[in-house]
Scaffold this motif. Structure first.
Motif, PDB file in Angstrom:
ATOM      1  N   GLY A 136       0.958  -1.181  -0.127  1.00  0.00           N
ATOM      2  CA  GLY A 136       0.062   0.028  -0.133  1.00  0.00           C
ATOM      3  C   GLY A 136       0.879   1.362   0.033  1.00  0.00           C
ATOM      4  N   GLN A 137       2.110   1.267   0.701  1.00  0.00           N
ATOM      5  CA  GLN A 137       2.772   2.303   0.704  1.00  0.00           C
ATOM      6  C   GLN A 137       3.504   2.863  -0.473  1.00  0.00           C
ATOM      7  OE1 GLN A 137       2.437   4.132   3.530  1.00  0.00           O
ATOM      8  NE2 GLN A 137       3.789   5.872   3.040  1.00  0.00           N
ATOM      9  N   ARG A 138       3.965   1.772  -1.050  1.00  0.00           N
ATOM     10  CA  ARG A 138       4.331   1.733  -2.298  1.00  0.00           C
ATOM     11  C   ARG A 138       3.701   2.703  -3.512  1.00  0.00           C
ATOM     12  NH1 ARG A 138       9.599  -1.298  -3.962  1.00  0.00           N
ATOM     13  NH2 ARG A 138      10.426  -1.961  -1.707  1.00  0.00           N
ATOM     14  N   VAL A 139       2.405   1.995  -3.782  1.00  0.00           N
ATOM     15  CA  VAL A 139       1.330   2.520  -4.372  1.00  0.00           C
ATOM     16  C   VAL A 139       0.986   3.815  -3.991  1.00  0.00           C
ATOM     17  CG1 VAL A 139      -0.948   2.251  -5.200  1.00  0.00           C
ATOM     18  CG2 VAL A 139       0.374   0.255  -4.908  1.00  0.00           C
ATOM     19  N   ARG A 140       1.001   4.128  -2.953  1.00  0.00           N
ATOM     20  CA  ARG A 140       0.432   5.552  -2.251  1.00  0.00           C
ATOM     21  C   ARG A 140       1.665   6.597  -2.794  1.00  0.00           C
ATOM     22  NH1 ARG A 140      -0.652   4.003   2.449  1.00  0.00           N
ATOM     23  NH2 ARG A 140      -2.859   4.171   2.566  1.00  0.00           N
ATOM     24  N   GLU A 141       2.821   6.262  -2.581  1.00  0.00           N
ATOM     25  CA  GLU A 141       4.018   7.050  -2.855  1.00  0.00           C
ATOM     26  C   GLU A 141       4.410   7.312  -4.196  1.00  0.00           C
ATOM     27  OE1 GLU A 141       6.990   5.656  -0.177  1.00  0.00           O
ATOM     28  OE2 GLU A 141       6.101   6.384   1.677  1.00  0.00           O
ATOM     29  N   GLY A 142       3.655   6.453  -5.298  1.00  0.00           N
ATOM     30  CA  GLY A 142       3.940   6.476  -6.574  1.00  0.00           C
ATOM     31  C   GLY A 142       5.224   5.576  -6.809  1.00  0.00           C
ATOM     32  N   ARG A 143       5.615   4.637  -5.819  1.00  0.00           N
ATOM     33  CA  ARG A 143       6.840   3.852  -6.249  1.00  0.00           C
ATOM     34  C   ARG A 143       6.267   2.626  -6.956  1.00  0.00           C
ATOM     35  NH1 ARG A 143       9.734   2.451  -1.445  1.00  0.00           N
ATOM     36  NH2 ARG A 143       7.937   2.947  -0.081  1.00  0.00           N
ATOM     37  N   ALA A 144       5.088   2.347  -7.161  1.00  0.00           N
ATOM     38  CA  ALA A 144       4.453   1.091  -7.619  1.00  0.00           C
ATOM     39  C   ALA A 144       3.233   1.821  -8.594  1.00  0.00           C
ATOM     40  CB  ALA A 144       4.319   0.233  -6.642  1.00  0.00           C
ATOM     41  N   ASP A 145       3.086   1.365  -9.484  1.00  0.00           N
ATOM     42  CA  ASP A 145       1.637   1.698 -10.509  1.00  0.00           C
ATOM     43  C   ASP A 145       0.644   1.089  -9.870  1.00  0.00           C
ATOM     44  OD1 ASP A 145       3.255   3.532 -12.539  1.00  0.00           O
ATOM     45  OD2 ASP A 145       4.094   1.564 -12.686  1.00  0.00           O
ATOM     46  N   ILE A 146       0.850  -0.146  -9.672  1.00  0.00           N
ATOM     47  CA  ILE A 146      -0.275  -1.337  -9.013  1.00  0.00           C
ATOM     48  C   ILE A 146       0.248  -1.970  -7.874  1.00  0.00           C
ATOM     49  CG2 ILE A 146      -1.650  -3.363  -9.811  1.00  0.00           C
ATOM     50  CD1 ILE A 146      -1.498  -2.189 -12.711  1.00  0.00           C
ATOM     51  N   GLY A 147      -0.797  -2.091  -7.074  1.00  0.00           N
ATOM     52  CA  GLY A 147      -0.386  -3.188  -5.965  1.00  0.00           C
ATOM     53  C   GLY A 147      -1.525  -4.246  -6.026  1.00  0.00           C
ATOM     54  N   VAL A 148      -0.703  -5.752  -5.627  1.00  0.00           N
ATOM     55  CA  VAL A 148      -1.863  -6.875  -5.636  1.00  0.00           C
ATOM     56  C   VAL A 148      -1.805  -7.373  -4.233  1.00  0.00           C
ATOM     57  CG1 VAL A 148      -2.426  -8.850  -6.705  1.00  0.00           C
ATOM     58  CG2 VAL A 148      -0.971  -7.108  -7.937  1.00  0.00           C
ATOM     59  N   SER A 149      -2.669  -7.324  -3.487  1.00  0.00           N
ATOM     60  CA  SER A 149      -2.528  -7.470  -2.001  1.00  0.00           C
ATOM     61  C   SER A 149      -3.984  -7.833  -1.239  1.00  0.00           C
ATOM     62  CB  SER A 149      -1.850  -6.238  -1.172  1.00  0.00           C
ATOM     63  OG  SER A 149      -1.703  -6.739   0.111  1.00  0.00           O
ATOM     64  N   VAL A 150      -3.922  -7.770   0.197  1.00  0.00           N
ATOM     65  CA  VAL A 150      -5.160  -7.789   0.978  1.00  0.00           C
ATOM     66  C   VAL A 150      -5.582  -6.229   0.993  1.00  0.00           C
ATOM     67  CG1 VAL A 150      -4.593  -9.869   2.214  1.00  0.00           C
ATOM     68  CG2 VAL A 150      -3.738  -7.379   2.774  1.00  0.00           C
ATOM     69  N   PRO A 151      -6.846  -5.922   1.152  1.00  0.00           N
ATOM     70  CA  PRO A 151      -7.474  -4.730   1.418  1.00  0.00           C
ATOM     71  C   PRO A 151      -6.583  -3.705   2.049  1.00  0.00           C
ATOM     72  CG  PRO A 151      -9.160  -6.019   1.657  1.00  0.00           C
ATOM     73  CD  PRO A 151      -7.909  -6.969   1.540  1.00  0.00           C
ATOM     74  N   PRO A 152      -6.139  -2.435   1.613  1.00  0.00           N
ATOM     75  CA  PRO A 152      -5.048  -1.873   2.570  1.00  0.00           C
ATOM     76  C   PRO A 152      -6.173  -0.965   3.675  1.00  0.00           C
ATOM     77  CG  PRO A 152      -5.842  -0.328   0.518  1.00  0.00           C
ATOM     78  CD  PRO A 152      -6.398  -1.790   0.558  1.00  0.00           C
ATOM     79  N   LEU A 153      -5.021  -0.781   4.706  1.00  0.00           N
ATOM     80  CA  LEU A 153      -5.789   0.007   5.761  1.00  0.00           C
ATOM     81  C   LEU A 153      -5.235   1.721   5.525  1.00  0.00           C
ATOM     82  CD1 LEU A 153      -4.207  -2.056   8.660  1.00  0.00           C
ATOM     83  CD2 LEU A 153      -6.354  -2.109   7.847  1.00  0.00           C
TER      84      LEU A 153
END
Length: 298
Positions: free
Chosen positions: A135-152
């Motif tokens: 979630g943090q990488r997506v939030r900061e723009g270091r990842a375009d897409i995250g694949v995970s459980v629902p973020p807090l």
């Protein structure tokens, strides 16, 4: 006044032609339209770029000095749009994905393989990290897409569910827990247990369920890699609990598994993106492929 691309092209083609007639033919413009474009350019820059003699023309010193600049500007313009076209057509680009190790090893490989076949010039980077960091990488723009459980704390993140995963008890072949078709969570208490990283979302869910059923795990060893869990269980060092997707990665001789019940715990897995940040064309293509693959998953 800033010259237009049409005026720059008229100037360059005229400078590289023997006459306005030849230039107008090459540009598919009438001679009056070409002359008007040149006059507007000269008016904008503040002086004559051509010395005219009847139907012939030569560059003034100022025109000679400006010609290489104009050629470079036109080339930059053409290359800029060619680059943009390649990005939109997924002929070039870069996509960064942050994914849970479970999904990076289980769901992503066939997706990445298909994506590479369809878009061989797009660079794809995958980082297998814990849920919080996804979630943090997506939030900061270091990842375009995250694949995970629902973020807090996800007001700025969007979560699109892809599939549901259940937890399974993983045991060495012949273990008493494999006798039935399912295993109750409470039956895990007191049995030698191989634990995965306490910071992982799966381990946190396991500990939470055990607390709810009033049982205590007999942790004999904690490891970071799912493959290590499988080898230790197969060696008879203890049992473990893994998401079903994870077990499919390590399924091998010497291992058995049973769905865990009482309660049945499902975890939602999906795609995380930034709410107010549109995806690039390449990232959108990967997003669609993930959805396609998840729909086909057993």
């Amino acid at each position: 006044m800033t010259p237009t691309v049409k005026q720059l092209r008229a100037f360059v083609v005229s400078a590289q032609s023997d006459s306005f007639a030849e230039a107008s033919e090459r540009l598919h413009l009438s001679q009056p339209a070409l002359s008007l474009a040149i006059r507007k350019l000269e008016s904008g820059v503040g002086g004559a770029l051509f010395a005219r003699s009847g139907r012939h023309m030569t560059l003034t010193p100022e025109g000679q000095a400006f010609l290489p600049v104009a050629v470079r500007l036109l080339n930059d313009w053409t290359e800029a749009f060619a680059d943009l076209t390649e990005l939109f057509s997924k002929q070039r680009g870069k996509v960064t994905v942050a994914a849970l190790p479970t999904l990076a090893a289980g769901l992503l490989p066939p997706v990445i393989s298909t994506f590479g076949e369809r878009h061989p010039r797009v660079n794809l980077s995958v980082h297998d990290v814990l849920a919080d960091e996804v979630g943090q990488r997506v939030r900061e723009g270091r990842a375009d897409i995250g694949v995970s459980v629902p973020p807090l704390d996800s007001d700025d993140l969007a979560f699109e569910p892809l599939l549901l995963d259940r937890y399974v008890a993983v045991c060495p072949e012949g273990h008493p827990l494999l006798v039935g078709e399912t295993v109750a969570w409470a039956a895990l208490a007191g049995v030698p247990f191989i634990g995965i990283n306490r910071l992982s979302s799966a381990r946190q869910a396991i500990d939470r369920v055990m607390a709810e059923v009033g049982g205590t795990l007999d942790i004999r060893c904690e490891v970071n890699q799912i493959a290590t869990v499988g080898r230790m269980v197969a060696a008879g060092m203890g049992i473990s609990v893994l998401p079903a997707l994870s077990f499919r990665q390590i399924a091998a001789a010497g291992l058995g598994h049973r769905p865990l019940v009482e309660p049945v715990i499902e975890r939602r897995l999906g795609i995380i993106t930034r709410r107010r940040q549109p995806l690039s064309a390449a990232a959108s293509a990967l997003h669609a492929l993930l959805r396609e693959r998840a729909a086909e998953a057993p």
